[in-house]
Design an enzyme around this catalytic site. Structure first.
Site: not given
Ligand SMILES: Cc1cc2nc3c(=O)[nH]c(=O)nc-3n(C[C@H](O)[C@H](O)[C@H](O)COP(=O)(O)OP(=O)(O)OC[C@H]3O[C@@H](n4cnc5c(N)ncnc54)[C@H](O)[C@@H]3O)c2cc1C
Length: 395
Positions: A143, A145, A173, A249, A290, A374
């Site tokens: 992942t 930013p 993250w 993975c 209940q 994930e």
């Molecule tokens: C505590 C924590 C630990 C983590 N550990 C790791 C790690 O070890 N390694 C790693 O690589 N990543 C890690 N992650 C990152 C995680 O995998 C990502 O946060 C996740 O893939 C979502 O990406 P984003 O946060 O950028 O959200 P975004 O992709 O920006 O999504 C934001 C919102 O938009 C929605 N959205 C996006 N695309 C679509 C679509 N096509 N249709 C409908 N809705 C959509 C999403 O479902 C979500 O609700 C971690 C995250 C957290 C919070």
């Protein structure tokens, strides 16, 4: 035997899901459950409150001694267990805290699995035995930013410079990023996305802890910064090609979440059952009302559905028949079930439910992360939607 003479359901395993575990799987369950009760449960609220793991190296070594790091991988000091035994271990760890299961998942199913699947023999010999023993910690940087659900849009780049590789980019993250000895970093190259084993002491590699999280606080989350990180030619994972490599993975780690979510759900249900049996209002235990019984009935159904789903997908996986859509189904269904159970359990606990004296709100907020990483809930809904309609609605 007529159903009148069948034993009454055990409230803690209503559908006797665990009766379908074999002896080895039950042994794993009992060993991990005992370890978790002894070594993790007494401390986890403090770790969560502190917002960190105070001794990640000690924890890694304890997990290594327990045999859960890469336990489903073959050779190189790994346990070689079946998928169900690994799943049961995830369930028992996440019954304590999602952050602790994440530690084991990231090490075994992401970092080690990537090296095991795509690494050279030398990379496997160098990293897998110490990682299995917990003497080395790994992280998995996919992942960024600006690239989450759509990892194909990543900006991290690896370019050739003579026989070396030079990596630039930012990962966000990343679980265990700032305590890792090796980061498996995914970067775009002229040959598509490839994975690299980046030792954390390589010049140009830095990791910064993400602070002020309100979820998965008993877990270390980091930003990885790669600025002109120069690596020898053999740092690339030679078998990695394209986005399918990191995604496969992630599918392994998601499988652990299918079981882990069932564990978090079970813990919240059991906490509600116990609390409702002892807390009295209007002259009787909450369990006698209940509306409370309706909550408990909904919870026990969700917990047992989640357990059955996990076991079914595990058995399919052990027969080589678990498609990634099955795993999406399990993650989507079981995390949602766990979220419903956690919310209902929190309400049964009244004001006490908002404190760290009880596990429920900790689970509830952890599950926000579990629903996000994930593959978010929405992304798995789209995967299932595509699987049943044949139409992709991702873009
Ligand atoms: C505590 C924590 C630990 C983590 N550990 C790791 C790690 O070890 N390694 C790693 O690589 N990543 C890690 N992650 C990152 C995680 O995998 C990502 O946060 C996740 O893939 C979502 O990406 P984003 O946060 O950028 O959200 P975004 O992709 O920006 O999504 C934001 C919102 O938009 C929605 N959205 C996006 N695309 C679509 C679509 N096509 N249709 C409908 N809705 C959509 C999403 O479902 C979500 O609700 C971690 C995250 C957290 C919070």
């Amino acid at each position: 035997m007529s159903e009148h003479r069948a034993p009454a359901p055990d409230p803690r395993d209503f559908l006797s899901v665990d009766a379908d575990l074999d002896e080895t799987e039950r042994d794993v369950r009992d060993a991990v459950r005992a370890f978790a009760a002894r070594e993790l449960a007494p401390h986890v609220a403090d770790w969560f409150e502190a917002g960190t793991l105070p001794d990640p190296r000690g924890l890694a070594e304890a997990f290594g001694a327990l045999g859960v790091l890469g336990m489903h991988l073959e050779g190189y000091g790994c346990g070689g267990s079946n998928a169900v035994a690994y799943g049961v271990a995830c369930r028992e760890l996440e019954a304590v805290d999602s952050g602790l299961r994440s530690f084991v998942s990231v090490q075994g199913s992401l970092a080690m699995a990537a090296i095991h699947k795509y690494g050279s023999e030398e990379q496997k010999q160098e990293w897998l035995p110490p990682m299995a023993a917990g003497r080395a910690i790994g992280c998995f940087g996919l992942t960024e930013p600006d690239s989450g659900s759509d990892p194909g849009s990543m900006r991290s780049r690896a370019r050739r410079d003579g026989s070396d590789w030079v990596l630039d980019g930012t990962k966000m993250w990343i679980t265990n990023g700032s305590v890792a000895d090796v980061a498996v970093v995914w970067a775009a190259t002229d040959e598509g996305i490839r994975g690299f084993a980046v030792p954390a002491d390589t010049p140009g590699f830095t990791a910064n802890v993400v602070h002020r999280k309100l979820s998965l606080r008993a877990s270390i989350t980091s930003e990885l910064v790669l600025e002109g990180v120069r690596l020898p030619a053999d740092a690339v994972l030679p078998g990695s090609r394209g986005l399918g490599s990191p995604l496969s993975c992630l599918n392994e780690a998601r499988y652990g979440i299918v079981w882990g979510a069932a564990g978090a759900a079970r813990a919240c249900y059991e906490a509600a059952l116990e609390y409702a049996g002892t807390r009295e209002q209007f002259g009787r235990p909450l369990a006698g009302f209940q509306l409370t019984q309706r909550k408990l009935a909904d919870m026990v159904v969700d917990v047992n559905h989640a357990g059955l789903t996990a076991l079914r997908i595990g058995r399919l996986k052990d027969r080589g028949l678990a498609h990634h859509n099955h795993v999406s189904f399990g993650k989507f269904a079981n995390v949602a079930a766990a979220q419903r159970v956690a919310a209902a359990s929190r309400s049964v606990h009244g004001a006490n439910g908002i404190t760290l004296e009880y596990p429920v709100m900790r689970h509830m907020v952890n599950l926000e992360t579990v629903a996000t990483y994930e593959g978010t809930e929405e992304i798995h809904a789209l995967s299932i939607g595509q699987a049943v309609t044949g139409v992709s609605a991702f873009r």
